[in-house]
Design a protein around this motif. Structure first.
Motif, short mmCIF file in Angstrom:
data_model
loop_
_atom_site.label_atom_id
_atom_site.label_comp_id
_atom_site.label_asym_id
_atom_site.label_seq_id
_atom_site.Cartn_x
_atom_site.Cartn_y
_atom_site.Cartn_z
N MET A 65 38.06 36.30 25.68
CA MET A 65 37.48 37.50 25.10
C MET A 65 37.44 37.40 23.58
O MET A 65 36.45 37.77 22.94
N SER A 66 38.50 36.88 22.99
CA SER A 66 38.53 36.71 21.53
C SER A 66 37.46 35.74 21.07
O SER A 66 36.76 35.98 20.09
N ASP A 111 36.85 42.42 19.55
CA ASP A 111 37.92 42.73 18.62
C ASP A 111 39.19 43.14 19.35
O ASP A 111 39.21 43.35 20.57
N LYS A 112 40.28 43.25 18.59
CA LYS A 112 41.58 43.53 19.19
C LYS A 112 41.61 44.88 19.89
O LYS A 112 42.26 45.04 20.93
N HIS A 172 42.61 45.42 23.71
CA HIS A 172 43.74 46.30 24.03
C HIS A 172 43.35 47.33 25.10
O HIS A 172 44.12 47.60 26.02
N ARG A 173 42.15 47.88 25.00
CA ARG A 173 41.71 48.86 25.99
C ARG A 173 41.55 48.23 27.37
O ARG A 173 41.91 48.83 28.39
N VAL A 174 41.03 47.01 27.40
CA VAL A 174 40.88 46.33 28.68
C VAL A 174 42.24 46.03 29.29
O VAL A 174 42.46 46.23 30.49
#
Length: 269
Positions: free
Chosen positions: A202-203, A208-209, A213-215
Protein backbone atom coordinates in the motif's frame (compact mmCIF):
# COMPACT_ATOMS: atom_id res chain seq x y z
CA UNK A 1 -2.76 -10.90 -42.47
CA UNK A 2 0.81 -9.96 -41.68
CA UNK A 3 1.86 -6.31 -41.43
CA UNK A 4 4.71 -5.27 -43.69
CA UNK A 5 6.77 -4.04 -40.73
CA UNK A 6 6.60 -7.38 -38.88
CA UNK A 7 9.87 -9.31 -38.55
CA UNK A 8 9.41 -13.07 -38.64
CA UNK A 9 12.40 -15.38 -38.44
CA UNK A 10 12.48 -17.89 -41.31
CA UNK A 11 12.73 -20.78 -38.83
CA UNK A 12 9.34 -19.92 -37.29
CA UNK A 13 5.89 -21.06 -38.46
CA UNK A 14 3.01 -18.60 -38.73
CA UNK A 15 -0.10 -20.40 -39.92
CA UNK A 16 -2.36 -18.93 -42.57
CA UNK A 17 -5.10 -16.85 -40.96
CA UNK A 18 -3.01 -15.42 -38.11
CA UNK A 19 -3.12 -11.64 -37.75
CA UNK A 20 0.31 -10.11 -37.12
CA UNK A 21 0.44 -6.40 -36.29
CA UNK A 22 2.91 -3.63 -36.99
CA UNK A 23 6.47 -4.04 -35.72
CA UNK A 24 5.82 -7.50 -34.29
CA UNK A 25 9.01 -9.51 -33.82
CA UNK A 26 8.89 -13.31 -33.96
CA UNK A 27 12.20 -14.97 -33.21
CA UNK A 28 13.35 -18.43 -34.32
CA UNK A 29 11.50 -21.69 -33.65
CA UNK A 30 8.17 -20.10 -32.70
CA UNK A 31 4.77 -21.41 -33.76
CA UNK A 32 1.78 -19.09 -34.18
CA UNK A 33 -1.62 -20.67 -34.81
CA UNK A 34 -4.14 -19.76 -37.48
CA UNK A 35 -6.59 -18.09 -35.06
CA UNK A 36 -4.03 -16.00 -33.19
CA UNK A 37 -3.90 -12.20 -33.17
CA UNK A 38 -0.62 -10.52 -32.23
CA UNK A 39 -1.17 -6.80 -31.80
CA UNK A 40 1.43 -4.17 -32.68
CA UNK A 41 4.90 -4.46 -31.13
CA UNK A 42 4.40 -7.90 -29.61
CA UNK A 43 7.66 -9.83 -29.33
CA UNK A 44 8.08 -13.60 -29.22
CA UNK A 45 11.72 -14.26 -28.39
CA UNK A 46 12.27 -17.90 -29.39
CA UNK A 47 10.62 -21.32 -28.95
CA UNK A 48 7.26 -19.71 -28.11
CA UNK A 49 3.93 -21.35 -28.97
CA UNK A 50 0.83 -19.17 -29.30
CA UNK A 51 -2.17 -21.24 -30.27
CA UNK A 52 -5.96 -21.42 -30.02
CA UNK A 53 -8.23 -18.41 -30.46
CA UNK A 54 -5.80 -16.14 -28.65
CA UNK A 55 -5.21 -12.39 -28.76
CA UNK A 56 -2.00 -10.89 -27.41
CA UNK A 57 -2.08 -7.16 -26.68
CA UNK A 58 0.27 -4.44 -27.85
CA UNK A 59 3.83 -4.44 -26.53
CA UNK A 60 3.67 -7.78 -24.74
CA UNK A 61 6.94 -9.76 -24.62
CA UNK A 62 6.93 -13.55 -24.42
CA UNK A 63 10.05 -15.49 -23.46
CA UNK A 64 11.25 -18.96 -24.53
CA UNK A 65 9.21 -22.12 -23.97
CA UNK A 66 5.99 -20.31 -23.05
CA UNK A 67 2.80 -21.95 -24.35
CA UNK A 68 -0.02 -19.43 -24.62
CA UNK A 69 -3.56 -20.37 -25.61
CA UNK A 70 -3.41 -24.12 -25.11
CA UNK A 71 -6.58 -26.11 -24.56
CA UNK A 72 -8.01 -26.04 -21.03
CA UNK A 73 -6.83 -28.84 -18.78
CA UNK A 74 -10.35 -29.92 -17.92
CA UNK A 75 -12.05 -33.29 -18.31
CA UNK A 76 -15.17 -31.39 -19.34
CA UNK A 77 -13.52 -29.81 -22.37
CA UNK A 78 -14.59 -31.54 -25.59
CA UNK A 79 -12.74 -29.39 -28.10
CA UNK A 80 -15.12 -26.42 -28.14
CA UNK A 81 -13.67 -23.17 -29.45
CA UNK A 82 -12.99 -20.87 -26.51
CA UNK A 83 -10.71 -17.88 -26.08
CA UNK A 84 -7.75 -16.37 -24.31
CA UNK A 85 -7.28 -12.59 -24.31
CA UNK A 86 -4.02 -11.12 -23.02
CA UNK A 87 -3.76 -7.35 -22.65
CA UNK A 88 -1.02 -4.84 -23.35
CA UNK A 89 2.55 -4.53 -22.05
CA UNK A 90 2.67 -7.85 -20.27
CA UNK A 91 5.95 -9.66 -19.63
CA UNK A 92 5.53 -13.43 -19.89
CA UNK A 93 8.70 -15.25 -18.85
CA UNK A 94 10.11 -18.67 -19.59
CA UNK A 95 7.80 -21.68 -19.55
CA UNK A 96 4.63 -19.78 -18.63
CA UNK A 97 1.39 -21.51 -19.62
CA UNK A 98 -2.01 -19.88 -20.15
CA UNK A 99 -5.08 -21.84 -21.23
CA UNK A 100 -8.25 -20.82 -23.05
CA UNK A 101 -11.61 -20.96 -21.26
CA UNK A 102 -14.24 -23.68 -21.05
CA UNK A 103 -17.82 -23.45 -22.23
CA UNK A 104 -19.05 -24.22 -18.71
CA UNK A 105 -16.98 -21.35 -17.29
CA UNK A 106 -18.01 -18.67 -19.76
CA UNK A 107 -15.67 -19.66 -22.56
CA UNK A 108 -12.88 -17.17 -21.95
CA UNK A 109 -9.71 -16.58 -19.99
CA UNK A 110 -8.84 -12.90 -19.62
CA UNK A 111 -5.55 -11.28 -18.62
CA UNK A 112 -5.23 -7.50 -18.23
CA UNK A 113 -2.41 -5.01 -18.84
CA UNK A 114 1.06 -4.45 -17.42
CA UNK A 115 1.41 -7.77 -15.62
CA UNK A 116 4.57 -9.73 -14.87
CA UNK A 117 4.38 -13.51 -15.06
CA UNK A 118 7.63 -15.10 -13.92
CA UNK A 119 9.00 -18.43 -15.08
CA UNK A 120 6.69 -21.46 -15.15
CA UNK A 121 3.69 -19.71 -13.65
CA UNK A 122 0.36 -21.12 -14.84
CA UNK A 123 -2.99 -19.48 -15.59
CA UNK A 124 -5.71 -22.09 -16.02
CA UNK A 125 -9.00 -21.97 -17.89
CA UNK A 126 -11.56 -19.26 -17.15
CA UNK A 127 -9.24 -17.22 -14.94
CA UNK A 128 -9.63 -13.44 -14.78
CA UNK A 129 -6.40 -11.57 -14.02
CA UNK A 130 -6.41 -7.79 -13.61
CA UNK A 131 -3.73 -5.15 -14.21
CA UNK A 132 -0.31 -4.76 -12.62
CA UNK A 133 -0.36 -8.27 -11.16
CA UNK A 134 2.84 -10.19 -10.38
CA UNK A 135 2.90 -13.98 -10.41
CA UNK A 136 6.31 -15.13 -9.18
CA UNK A 137 8.03 -18.31 -10.32
CA UNK A 138 5.91 -21.47 -10.32
CA UNK A 139 2.70 -19.80 -9.13
CA UNK A 140 -0.33 -21.91 -10.05
CA UNK A 141 -3.80 -20.53 -10.64
CA UNK A 142 -6.44 -23.24 -10.90
CA UNK A 143 -9.50 -22.82 -13.09
CA UNK A 144 -11.99 -19.98 -12.56
CA UNK A 145 -9.65 -17.99 -10.29
CA UNK A 146 -9.91 -14.18 -10.12
CA UNK A 147 -6.84 -12.08 -9.29
CA UNK A 148 -7.55 -8.37 -8.97
CA UNK A 149 -5.30 -5.41 -9.81
CA UNK A 150 -1.79 -5.16 -8.35
CA UNK A 151 -1.96 -8.37 -6.35
CA UNK A 152 1.38 -10.14 -5.83
CA UNK A 153 1.69 -13.91 -5.47
CA UNK A 154 4.96 -15.29 -4.13
CA UNK A 155 6.89 -18.15 -5.69
CA UNK A 156 5.32 -21.60 -5.61
CA UNK A 157 2.00 -20.44 -4.23
CA UNK A 158 -1.15 -22.17 -5.44
CA UNK A 159 -4.71 -20.83 -5.68
CA UNK A 160 -7.72 -23.16 -5.40
CA UNK A 161 -10.26 -23.17 -8.22
CA UNK A 162 -12.94 -20.46 -7.98
CA UNK A 163 -10.98 -18.55 -5.33
CA UNK A 164 -10.52 -14.78 -5.50
CA UNK A 165 -7.45 -12.72 -4.61
CA UNK A 166 -8.33 -9.08 -4.02
CA UNK A 167 -6.55 -5.99 -5.29
CA UNK A 168 -3.22 -5.12 -3.67
CA UNK A 169 -3.24 -8.43 -1.77
CA UNK A 170 0.02 -10.23 -1.07
CA UNK A 171 0.34 -14.01 -0.99
CA UNK A 172 3.56 -15.37 0.47
CA UNK A 173 5.74 -17.93 -1.27
CA UNK A 174 4.62 -21.58 -1.08
CA UNK A 175 1.27 -20.53 0.37
CA UNK A 176 -1.92 -22.49 -0.29
CA UNK A 177 -4.81 -20.16 -1.12
CA UNK A 178 -7.84 -22.28 -0.33
CA UNK A 179 -10.20 -19.37 0.35
CA UNK A 180 -10.76 -15.83 -0.90
CA UNK A 181 -8.14 -13.23 0.11
CA UNK A 182 -9.55 -9.77 0.77
CA UNK A 183 -8.18 -6.68 -0.99
CA UNK A 184 -5.05 -5.34 0.75
CA UNK A 185 -4.81 -8.59 2.72
CA UNK A 186 -1.61 -10.52 3.37
CA UNK A 187 -1.77 -14.31 3.44
CA UNK A 188 0.93 -16.83 4.30
CA UNK A 189 1.23 -20.52 5.03
CA UNK A 190 -0.21 -23.88 4.10
CA UNK A 191 -3.07 -23.78 4.79
CA UNK A 192 -3.03 -20.03 4.21
CA UNK A 193 -3.77 -17.72 7.14
CA UNK A 194 -4.67 -14.04 6.74
CA UNK A 195 -2.07 -12.22 8.80
CA UNK A 196 -3.04 -8.58 8.36
CA UNK A 197 -2.89 -5.97 5.62
CA UNK A 198 -0.24 -5.42 2.99
CA UNK A 199 1.24 -2.22 4.44
CA UNK A 200 4.37 -2.33 2.30
CA UNK A 201 2.42 -2.74 -0.94
CA UNK A 202 0.00 0.00 0.00
CA UNK A 203 2.84 2.39 0.82
CA UNK A 204 4.61 1.62 -2.44
CA UNK A 205 1.44 2.38 -4.36
CA UNK A 206 1.35 5.87 -2.86
CA UNK A 207 -1.21 5.51 -0.06
CA UNK A 208 -0.55 7.81 2.90
CA UNK A 209 -0.30 6.74 6.53
CA UNK A 210 -3.78 7.97 7.39
CA UNK A 211 -5.32 5.83 4.67
CA UNK A 212 -3.37 2.76 5.74
CA UNK A 213 -4.32 3.35 9.37
CA UNK A 214 -8.03 3.40 8.47
CA UNK A 215 -7.72 0.16 6.53
CA UNK A 216 -5.92 -1.47 9.44
CA UNK A 217 -8.61 -0.29 11.84
CA UNK A 218 -11.36 -1.63 9.58
CA UNK A 219 -9.51 -4.96 9.33
CA UNK A 220 -9.58 -5.32 13.12
CA UNK A 221 -13.26 -4.44 13.27
CA UNK A 222 -14.09 -7.01 10.61
CA UNK A 223 -11.98 -9.91 11.86
CA UNK A 224 -11.85 -9.25 15.62
CA UNK A 225 -15.43 -8.08 16.20
CA UNK A 226 -18.00 -10.13 18.08
CA UNK A 227 -20.10 -11.08 15.06
CA UNK A 228 -19.35 -13.06 11.91
CA UNK A 229 -17.00 -11.58 9.32
CA UNK A 230 -19.84 -10.64 7.00
CA UNK A 231 -21.97 -9.19 9.79
CA UNK A 232 -19.05 -7.13 11.09
CA UNK A 233 -18.30 -5.86 7.58
CA UNK A 234 -21.88 -4.81 6.98
CA UNK A 235 -22.03 -3.05 10.34
CA UNK A 236 -19.13 -0.67 9.60
CA UNK A 237 -20.08 0.33 6.04
CA UNK A 238 -21.57 3.70 7.04
CA UNK A 239 -18.49 4.53 9.09
CA UNK A 240 -16.23 4.16 6.06
CA UNK A 241 -18.46 5.63 3.35
CA UNK A 242 -15.61 7.96 2.32
CA UNK A 243 -12.82 5.35 2.22
CA UNK A 244 -12.31 3.87 -1.23
CA UNK A 245 -9.98 1.21 0.12
CA UNK A 246 -12.25 -0.01 2.92
CA UNK A 247 -15.22 -0.05 0.58
CA UNK A 248 -13.21 -2.31 -1.76
CA UNK A 249 -12.86 -4.74 1.14
CA UNK A 250 -16.50 -4.51 2.17
CA UNK A 251 -17.76 -5.01 -1.38
CA UNK A 252 -15.43 -7.97 -1.82
CA UNK A 253 -16.76 -9.59 1.36
CA UNK A 254 -20.39 -8.92 0.40
CA UNK A 255 -20.06 -10.34 -3.12
CA UNK A 256 -21.25 -13.82 -4.00
CA UNK A 257 -18.43 -16.35 -4.07
CA UNK A 258 -17.92 -20.07 -4.38
CA UNK A 259 -15.27 -19.98 -1.65
CA UNK A 260 -15.22 -18.94 1.99
CA UNK A 261 -13.08 -16.04 3.19
CA UNK A 262 -9.53 -16.42 4.42
CA UNK A 263 -9.22 -15.09 7.96
CA UNK A 264 -6.91 -15.03 10.96
CA UNK A 265 -9.37 -17.36 12.73
CA UNK A 266 -10.45 -20.48 10.85
CA UNK A 267 -13.52 -21.00 12.99
CA UNK A 268 -15.09 -17.66 12.13
CA UNK A 269 -17.12 -17.21 8.93
Amino acid sequence: MIAASAKIHPLSVVEDGAVIGENVVIGPFCHVGAKVVLDDEVELLTHVVVTGRTTIGRGTRIFPSAVIGGDPQSIHHAGEETTLTVGERNVIREGVTMNTGTTGGGGKTVVGDGNLFLAYSHIAHDCIVGNGVILSNNVMLAGHVTVEDRAILGGGSAVHQFARVGRHAFVGGLSAVAYDVIPYGMLNGNPGILGGINVVGMSRSGMDKATIHRVRRAFKQIFEGDGSIRANAAAIRDEYFDSEQVLHILDFIAADSDRALSSPNRNKG
